[in-house]
Design a protein around this motif. Structure first.
Motif, PDB file in Angstrom:
ATOM      1  N   PRO A  75      21.706  14.176  -9.063  1.00 37.35           N
ATOM      2  CA  PRO A  75      20.631  13.407  -9.702  1.00 37.35           C
ATOM      3  C   PRO A  75      19.602  12.938  -8.673  1.00 37.35           C
ATOM      4  CG  PRO A  75      22.796  12.606 -10.381  1.00 37.35           C
ATOM      5  CD  PRO A  75      23.007  13.601  -9.280  1.00 37.35           C
ATOM      6  N   ALA A  76      18.343  13.244  -8.913  1.00 32.97           N
ATOM      7  CA  ALA A  76      17.274  12.888  -7.977  1.00 32.97           C
ATOM      8  C   ALA A  76      17.230  11.387  -7.730  1.00 32.97           C
ATOM      9  CB  ALA A  76      15.929  13.368  -8.515  1.00 32.97           C
ATOM     10  N   LYS A  77      17.504  10.570  -8.729  1.00 27.39           N
ATOM     11  CA  LYS A  77      17.428   9.120  -8.543  1.00 27.39           C
ATOM     12  C   LYS A  77      18.428   8.624  -7.497  1.00 27.39           C
ATOM     13  CE  LYS A  77      20.437   7.954 -12.461  1.00 27.39           C
ATOM     14  NZ  LYS A  77      21.587   7.711 -11.662  1.00 27.39           N
ATOM     15  N   ASP A  78      19.531   9.342  -7.309  1.00 28.67           N
ATOM     16  CA  ASP A  78      20.506   8.946  -6.303  1.00 28.67           C
ATOM     17  C   ASP A  78      20.060   9.332  -4.896  1.00 28.67           C
ATOM     18  OD1 ASP A  78      22.072   7.947  -8.314  1.00 28.67           O
ATOM     19  OD2 ASP A  78      23.324   9.739  -8.458  1.00 28.67           O
ATOM     20  N   ILE A  79      19.185  10.325  -4.801  1.00 28.26           N
ATOM     21  CA  ILE A  79      18.727  10.795  -3.499  1.00 28.26           C
ATOM     22  C   ILE A  79      17.484  10.051  -3.034  1.00 28.26           C
ATOM     23  CG2 ILE A  79      17.838  12.797  -2.234  1.00 28.26           C
ATOM     24  CD1 ILE A  79      19.565  14.515  -4.168  1.00 28.26           C
ATOM     25  N   ILE A  80      16.482   9.905  -3.917  1.00 32.03           N
ATOM     26  CA  ILE A  80      15.210   9.306  -3.501  1.00 32.03           C
ATOM     27  C   ILE A  80      14.895   7.988  -4.175  1.00 32.03           C
ATOM     28  CG2 ILE A  80      14.163  11.521  -2.904  1.00 32.03           C
ATOM     29  CD1 ILE A  80      12.646  11.405  -5.562  1.00 32.03           C
ATOM     30  N   GLY A  81      15.720   7.531  -5.063  1.00 31.65           N
ATOM     31  CA  GLY A  81      15.408   6.311  -5.786  1.00 31.65           C
ATOM     32  C   GLY A  81      14.377   6.614  -6.859  1.00 31.65           C
ATOM     33  N   GLN A  82      13.918   5.581  -7.526  1.00 30.95           N
ATOM     34  CA  GLN A  82      12.909   5.794  -8.551  1.00 30.95           C
ATOM     35  C   GLN A  82      11.558   6.020  -7.901  1.00 30.95           C
ATOM     36  OE1 GLN A  82      13.222   2.471 -11.240  1.00 30.95           O
ATOM     37  NE2 GLN A  82      14.340   3.779 -12.648  1.00 30.95           N
ATOM     38  N   ALA A  83      10.812   6.972  -8.398  1.00 31.31           N
ATOM     39  CA  ALA A  83       9.494   7.285  -7.871  1.00 31.31           C
ATOM     40  C   ALA A  83       8.480   7.165  -9.002  1.00 31.31           C
ATOM     41  CB  ALA A  83       9.476   8.690  -7.280  1.00 31.31           C
ATOM     42  N   ILE A  84       7.540   6.234  -8.857  1.00 30.50           N
ATOM     43  CA  ILE A  84       6.526   5.989  -9.876  1.00 30.50           C
ATOM     44  C   ILE A  84       5.161   6.033  -9.209  1.00 30.50           C
ATOM     45  CG2 ILE A  84       5.643   4.341 -11.559  1.00 30.50           C
ATOM     46  CD1 ILE A  84       8.516   3.178 -11.658  1.00 30.50           C
ATOM     47  N   VAL A  85       4.241   6.807  -9.780  1.00 31.49           N
ATOM     48  CA  VAL A  85       2.881   6.846  -9.259  1.00 31.49           C
ATOM     49  C   VAL A  85       2.187   5.547  -9.669  1.00 31.49           C
ATOM     50  CG1 VAL A  85       0.652   8.026  -9.357  1.00 31.49           C
ATOM     51  CG2 VAL A  85       2.769   9.359  -9.337  1.00 31.49           C
ATOM     52  N   GLN A  86       1.588   4.890  -8.677  1.00 28.29           N
ATOM     53  CA  GLN A  86       0.884   3.628  -8.912  1.00 28.29           C
ATOM     54  C   GLN A  86      -0.526   3.719  -8.353  1.00 28.29           C
ATOM     55  OE1 GLN A  86       3.327   0.100  -7.937  1.00 28.29           O
ATOM     56  NE2 GLN A  86       4.924   1.580  -7.432  1.00 28.29           N
ATOM     57  N   SER A  87      -1.391   2.814  -8.768  1.00 23.07           N
ATOM     58  CA  SER A  87      -2.761   2.830  -8.260  1.00 23.07           C
ATOM     59  C   SER A  87      -2.951   1.728  -7.224  1.00 23.07           C
ATOM     60  CB  SER A  87      -3.754   2.654  -9.406  1.00 23.07           C
ATOM     61  OG  SER A  87      -3.566   1.417 -10.035  1.00 23.07           O
ATOM     62  N   TRP A  88      -4.006   1.869  -6.425  1.00 20.45           N
ATOM     63  CA  TRP A  88      -4.390   0.818  -5.483  1.00 20.45           C
ATOM     64  C   TRP A  88      -5.905   0.726  -5.465  1.00 20.45           C
ATOM     65  CZ3 TRP A  88      -6.765   2.352  -0.716  1.00 20.45           C
ATOM     66  CH2 TRP A  88      -6.626   3.681  -0.357  1.00 20.45           C
ATOM     67  N   SER A  89      -6.424  -0.394  -5.051  1.00 14.68           N
ATOM     68  CA  SER A  89      -7.855  -0.653  -5.095  1.00 14.68           C
ATOM     69  C   SER A  89      -8.503  -0.312  -3.757  1.00 14.68           C
ATOM     70  CB  SER A  89      -8.091  -2.126  -5.440  1.00 14.68           C
ATOM     71  OG  SER A  89      -9.460  -2.375  -5.555  1.00 14.68           O
ATOM     72  N   VAL A  90      -9.175   0.835  -3.692  1.00 15.99           N
ATOM     73  CA  VAL A  90      -9.813   1.291  -2.467  1.00 15.99           C
ATOM     74  C   VAL A  90     -11.144   0.554  -2.296  1.00 15.99           C
ATOM     75  CG1 VAL A  90     -10.808   3.297  -3.639  1.00 15.99           C
ATOM     76  CG2 VAL A  90     -10.589   3.320  -1.183  1.00 15.99           C
ATOM     77  N   THR A  91     -11.386   0.046  -1.068  1.00 19.40           N
ATOM     78  CA  THR A  91     -12.572  -0.757  -0.791  1.00 19.40           C
ATOM     79  C   THR A  91     -13.213  -0.323   0.521  1.00 19.40           C
ATOM     80  OG1 THR A  91     -11.520  -2.633  -1.897  1.00 19.40           O
ATOM     81  CG2 THR A  91     -13.389  -3.126  -0.480  1.00 19.40           C
ATOM     82  N   LEU A  92     -14.536  -0.186   0.529  1.00 19.27           N
ATOM     83  CA  LEU A  92     -15.291   0.126   1.746  1.00 19.27           C
ATOM     84  C   LEU A  92     -15.799  -1.158   2.379  1.00 19.27           C
ATOM     85  CD1 LEU A  92     -17.528   3.094   0.523  1.00 19.27           C
ATOM     86  CD2 LEU A  92     -15.525   3.223   1.999  1.00 19.27           C
ATOM     87  N   SER A  93     -15.769  -1.182   3.709  1.00 23.14           N
ATOM     88  CA  SER A  93     -16.212  -2.362   4.431  1.00 23.14           C
ATOM     89  C   SER A  93     -16.543  -1.976   5.866  1.00 23.14           C
ATOM     90  CB  SER A  93     -15.097  -3.403   4.363  1.00 23.14           C
ATOM     91  OG  SER A  93     -15.270  -4.421   5.249  1.00 23.14           O
ATOM     92  N   PHE A  94     -17.076  -2.909   6.636  1.00 18.05           N
ATOM     93  CA  PHE A  94     -17.256  -2.764   8.072  1.00 18.05           C
ATOM     94  C   PHE A  94     -16.405  -3.831   8.754  1.00 18.05           C
ATOM     95  CE2 PHE A  94     -21.457  -0.982   6.753  1.00 18.05           C
ATOM     96  CZ  PHE A  94     -21.310   0.266   7.311  1.00 18.05           C
ATOM     97  N   GLN A  95     -16.139  -3.679  10.069  1.00 21.30           N
ATOM     98  CA  GLN A  95     -15.337  -4.669  10.794  1.00 21.30           C
ATOM     99  C   GLN A  95     -15.938  -6.064  10.671  1.00 21.30           C
ATOM    100  OE1 GLN A  95     -14.933  -2.540  14.592  1.00 21.30           O
ATOM    101  NE2 GLN A  95     -12.738  -2.852  14.414  1.00 21.30           N
ATOM    102  N   THR A  96     -17.249  -6.183  10.820  1.00 18.65           N
ATOM    103  CA  THR A  96     -17.939  -7.442  10.559  1.00 18.65           C
ATOM    104  C   THR A  96     -18.689  -7.249   9.251  1.00 18.65           C
ATOM    105  OG1 THR A  96     -18.200  -7.850  12.922  1.00 18.65           O
ATOM    106  CG2 THR A  96     -19.627  -9.092  11.435  1.00 18.65           C
TER     107      THR A  96
END
Length: 160
Positions: A16-37
């Motif tokens: 069973p894959a869950k025993d080898i890698i655990g649960q795998a769920i695709v999630q989103s993240w908030s990508v943001t552009l910035s400068f150091q200052t």
């Protein structure tokens, strides 16, 4: 003589894959552009998507961000922030990933752009390289205010 691996009843998983890698769920993240200052930076995003999958101690992610960056006092290296986990690799060996880009003034043909994940930081510095030389930051001088900036790529890095 036994069969190897042992035969299991129909419907029962051998490994069973869950025993080898655990649960795998695709999630989103908030990508943001910035400068150091950050200064007076304003970004009008037209595209802003990112997702990740965590398998064990590894993060597999993709992102696409596009927007018009306007500023007068922002300075320093271009940064992408919001990645879901900090990179936990050796601080002397930051993890790099090639990315697609547009909207930069680069020094020469054959220059490529990478995202550098600094250890213990949930963000990336964008750098340009030509040949096997050392990289230089893509920064507020490389991106003219009012320019449409596009970055897209895939990331793979290790977390603690």
């Amino acid at each position: 003589m036994e069969d190897f691996p042992p035969l299991l009843p129909l419907g029962q998983e051998q490994y069973p894959a869950k025993d080898i890698i655990g649960q795998a769920i695709v999630q989103s993240w908030s990508v943001t552009l910035s400068f150091q200052t950050v200064g007076d930076l304003s970004v009008a995003y037209t595209t802003r998507t990112a997702s990740f999958l965590k398998i064990g101690n590894w993060i597999f992610s993709d992102f696409k961000v596009e927007g018009i960056m306007t500023y007068t006092t922002a300075s320093g290296a271009l940064l992408i922030s919001g990645i879901p986990y900090a990179n936990e690799l050796d601080p002397n060996e930051p993890f790099t990933n090639a990315i697609s880009h547009n909207g930069f003034i680069l020094p020469a043909i054959g220059t490529y752009v990478i995202a550098v994940l600094t250890p213990a930081v949930s963000g990336m510095k964008i750098q340009s390289f030509r040949g096997a030389g050392f990289g230089s930051d893509v920064d507020s001088v490389t991106i003219i205010t009012g320019t449409n900036v596009y970055l897209a790529g895939q990331l793979m890095y290790k977390v603690g």
